[in-house]
Design a protein around this motif. Structure first.
Motif, PDB file in Angstrom:
ATOM      1  N   ARG A  78       0.856  -0.910  -0.384  1.00 47.87           N
ATOM      2  CA  ARG A  78      -0.340   0.312   0.089  1.00 47.87           C
ATOM      3  C   ARG A  78       1.078   1.764   0.147  1.00 47.87           C
ATOM      4  O   ARG A  78       0.657   2.418  -0.606  1.00 47.87           O
ATOM      5  CB  ARG A  78      -0.662   0.108   1.344  1.00 47.87           C
ATOM      6  N   MET A  79       2.101   0.773   0.825  1.00 45.01           N
ATOM      7  CA  MET A  79       2.826   2.536   0.549  1.00 45.01           C
ATOM      8  C   MET A  79       3.334   2.826  -0.430  1.00 45.01           C
ATOM      9  O   MET A  79       3.929   4.067  -0.869  1.00 45.01           O
ATOM     10  CB  MET A  79       3.683   2.281   2.007  1.00 45.01           C
ATOM     11  N   LEU A  80       4.001   1.572  -0.942  1.00 44.08           N
ATOM     12  CA  LEU A  80       5.072   1.285  -2.732  1.00 44.08           C
ATOM     13  C   LEU A  80       4.337   1.932  -3.159  1.00 44.08           C
ATOM     14  O   LEU A  80       4.138   2.970  -3.912  1.00 44.08           O
ATOM     15  CB  LEU A  80       5.298  -0.189  -2.216  1.00 44.08           C
ATOM     16  N   LEU A  81       2.574   1.534  -3.353  1.00 44.51           N
ATOM     17  CA  LEU A  81       1.753   2.174  -4.309  1.00 44.51           C
ATOM     18  C   LEU A  81       1.372   3.397  -4.718  1.00 44.51           C
ATOM     19  O   LEU A  81       1.274   4.240  -5.227  1.00 44.51           O
ATOM     20  CB  LEU A  81       0.402   0.798  -4.217  1.00 44.51           C
ATOM     21  N   SER A  82       0.993   3.841  -3.029  1.00 45.63           N
ATOM     22  CA  SER A  82       0.767   5.300  -2.864  1.00 45.63           C
ATOM     23  C   SER A  82       2.352   5.983  -3.172  1.00 45.63           C
ATOM     24  O   SER A  82       1.675   7.653  -4.109  1.00 45.63           O
ATOM     25  CB  SER A  82       0.658   5.535  -1.480  1.00 45.63           C
ATOM     26  N   VAL A 118      11.373   2.222   3.037  1.00 38.69           N
ATOM     27  CA  VAL A 118      10.525   1.015   2.866  1.00 38.69           C
ATOM     28  C   VAL A 118      11.458  -0.434   2.407  1.00 38.69           C
ATOM     29  O   VAL A 118      11.321  -1.808   3.148  1.00 38.69           O
ATOM     30  CB  VAL A 118       9.334   0.947   1.658  1.00 38.69           C
ATOM     31  N   ALA A 119      12.228  -0.536   1.170  1.00 39.22           N
ATOM     32  CA  ALA A 119      13.211  -1.588   0.355  1.00 39.22           C
ATOM     33  C   ALA A 119      14.497  -1.619   1.586  1.00 39.22           C
ATOM     34  O   ALA A 119      14.677  -3.550   1.954  1.00 39.22           O
ATOM     35  CB  ALA A 119      13.535  -1.176  -0.733  1.00 39.22           C
ATOM     36  N   GLN A 120      14.320  -1.071   2.314  1.00 38.12           N
ATOM     37  CA  GLN A 120      15.797  -1.387   3.253  1.00 38.12           C
ATOM     38  C   GLN A 120      15.577  -1.719   4.364  1.00 38.12           C
ATOM     39  O   GLN A 120      15.806  -3.230   5.166  1.00 38.12           O
ATOM     40  CB  GLN A 120      17.056   0.048   4.021  1.00 38.12           C
ATOM     41  N   ARG A 121      14.151  -1.891   4.846  1.00 38.75           N
ATOM     42  CA  ARG A 121      13.223  -2.122   5.669  1.00 38.75           C
ATOM     43  C   ARG A 121      13.062  -3.725   5.899  1.00 38.75           C
ATOM     44  O   ARG A 121      13.598  -4.909   6.419  1.00 38.75           O
ATOM     45  CB  ARG A 121      12.472  -1.421   6.396  1.00 38.75           C
ATOM     46  N   LEU A 173      14.429  -5.519   3.365  1.00 39.34           N
ATOM     47  CA  LEU A 173      16.211  -6.201   3.029  1.00 39.34           C
ATOM     48  C   LEU A 173      16.494  -6.390   4.740  1.00 39.34           C
ATOM     49  O   LEU A 173      16.874  -7.536   4.650  1.00 39.34           O
ATOM     50  CB  LEU A 173      16.707  -5.095   2.468  1.00 39.34           C
ATOM     51  N   ARG A 174      16.491  -5.577   5.779  1.00 36.95           N
ATOM     52  CA  ARG A 174      17.103  -6.278   6.513  1.00 36.95           C
ATOM     53  C   ARG A 174      16.503  -7.512   7.498  1.00 36.95           C
ATOM     54  O   ARG A 174      16.621  -8.567   8.067  1.00 36.95           O
ATOM     55  CB  ARG A 174      16.953  -4.672   7.845  1.00 36.95           C
ATOM     56  N   ARG A 175      14.887  -7.138   7.307  1.00 35.30           N
ATOM     57  CA  ARG A 175      13.649  -8.259   7.816  1.00 35.30           C
ATOM     58  C   ARG A 175      14.344  -9.475   7.086  1.00 35.30           C
ATOM     59  O   ARG A 175      14.239 -10.771   7.680  1.00 35.30           O
ATOM     60  CB  ARG A 175      12.446  -8.081   7.512  1.00 35.30           C
ATOM     61  N   ILE A 176      14.361 -10.209   5.356  1.00 41.28           N
ATOM     62  CA  ILE A 176      15.010 -10.768   5.067  1.00 41.28           C
ATOM     63  C   ILE A 176      16.676 -11.222   5.226  1.00 41.28           C
ATOM     64  O   ILE A 176      16.698 -12.645   5.420  1.00 41.28           O
ATOM     65  CB  ILE A 176      14.971 -10.459   3.147  1.00 41.28           C
ATOM     66  N   ASP A 177      16.946 -10.345   5.835  1.00 42.61           N
ATOM     67  CA  ASP A 177      18.497 -11.158   6.420  1.00 42.61           C
ATOM     68  C   ASP A 177      18.317 -11.352   7.675  1.00 42.61           C
ATOM     69  O   ASP A 177      19.249 -12.359   7.960  1.00 42.61           O
ATOM     70  CB  ASP A 177      19.689  -9.761   6.134  1.00 42.61           C
ATOM     71  N   ARG A 178      17.393 -10.911   8.443  1.00 36.82           N
ATOM     72  CA  ARG A 178      17.637 -11.606   9.418  1.00 36.82           C
ATOM     73  C   ARG A 178      16.433 -13.249   9.686  1.00 36.82           C
ATOM     74  O   ARG A 178      17.074 -13.965  10.505  1.00 36.82           O
ATOM     75  CB  ARG A 178      16.480 -10.936  10.858  1.00 36.82           C
ATOM     76  N   LYS A 179      16.154 -12.949   8.719  1.00 34.71           N
ATOM     77  CA  LYS A 179      15.039 -14.446   8.283  1.00 34.71           C
ATOM     78  C   LYS A 179      16.796 -15.365   8.144  1.00 34.71           C
ATOM     79  O   LYS A 179      16.269 -17.079   7.865  1.00 34.71           O
ATOM     80  CB  LYS A 179      13.844 -14.272   7.133  1.00 34.71           C
ATOM     81  N   ILE A 180      16.944 -15.561   6.915  1.00 30.42           N
ATOM     82  CA  ILE A 180      17.766 -15.750   6.648  1.00 30.42           C
ATOM     83  C   ILE A 180      19.254 -16.392   7.758  1.00 30.42           C
ATOM     84  O   ILE A 180      19.500 -18.115   7.615  1.00 30.42           O
ATOM     85  CB  ILE A 180      19.296 -15.519   5.292  1.00 30.42           C
TER      86      ILE A 180
END
Length: 135
Positions: free
Chosen positions: A63-67, A82-85, A87-94
């Protein structure tokens, strides 16, 4: 354009498109008979959403990206944030998955996998002291 055609063009199911409409991500016009009447702009938004979701962005982030996409006065720094946040979440999951893989790999290596009943995998799962690390 009817929902079936839009589904074909966007790569999304009609159910997903109806859900996105329900939560306000797209707002197709309605014909006099009540049918949804999508236009190319709607198809473009749906493709945008499909791509963002395929990259793992949440509905809130979509929704934020579309806005931001629709705001021609936006700062690219806002989009990058938004993308960096994410990406950090993906890095934590990895990192979490790497840890899980290591633990399970050690347990599998310890298991003989033969006819004997002893199994380090089951012993670890049943252990009250198990903290996720193999012995």
């Amino acid at each position: 354009m009817r929902i079936g055609r839009v589904a074909d063009k966007s790569g999304l199911s009609a159910k997903t498109i109806r859900y996105y409409e329900h939560i306000g991500l797209v707002r197709p016009a309605r014909d006099m008979n009540g049918y949804r009447d999508f236009v190319e702009t709607d198809v473009h938004k749906l493709r945008f959403l499909a791509r963002a979701r395929s990259l793992g962005f949440s509905i809130k982030e979509c929704r934020m990206l579309l806005s931001l996409y629709e705001d021609h006065e936006r700062a690219s720094a806002d989009v990058k944030e938004v993308a960096q946040r994410h990406l950090r979440r993906i890095d934590r999951k990895i990192a979490e998955l790497d840890g899980l893989r290591g633990t399970l790999g050690r347990l599998v290596a310890l298991c003989h996998g033969d006819e004997r009943p002893e199994c380090p995998i089951l012993e670890d799962l049943a252990s009250p002291e198990a903290d996720g690390d193999a012995p």
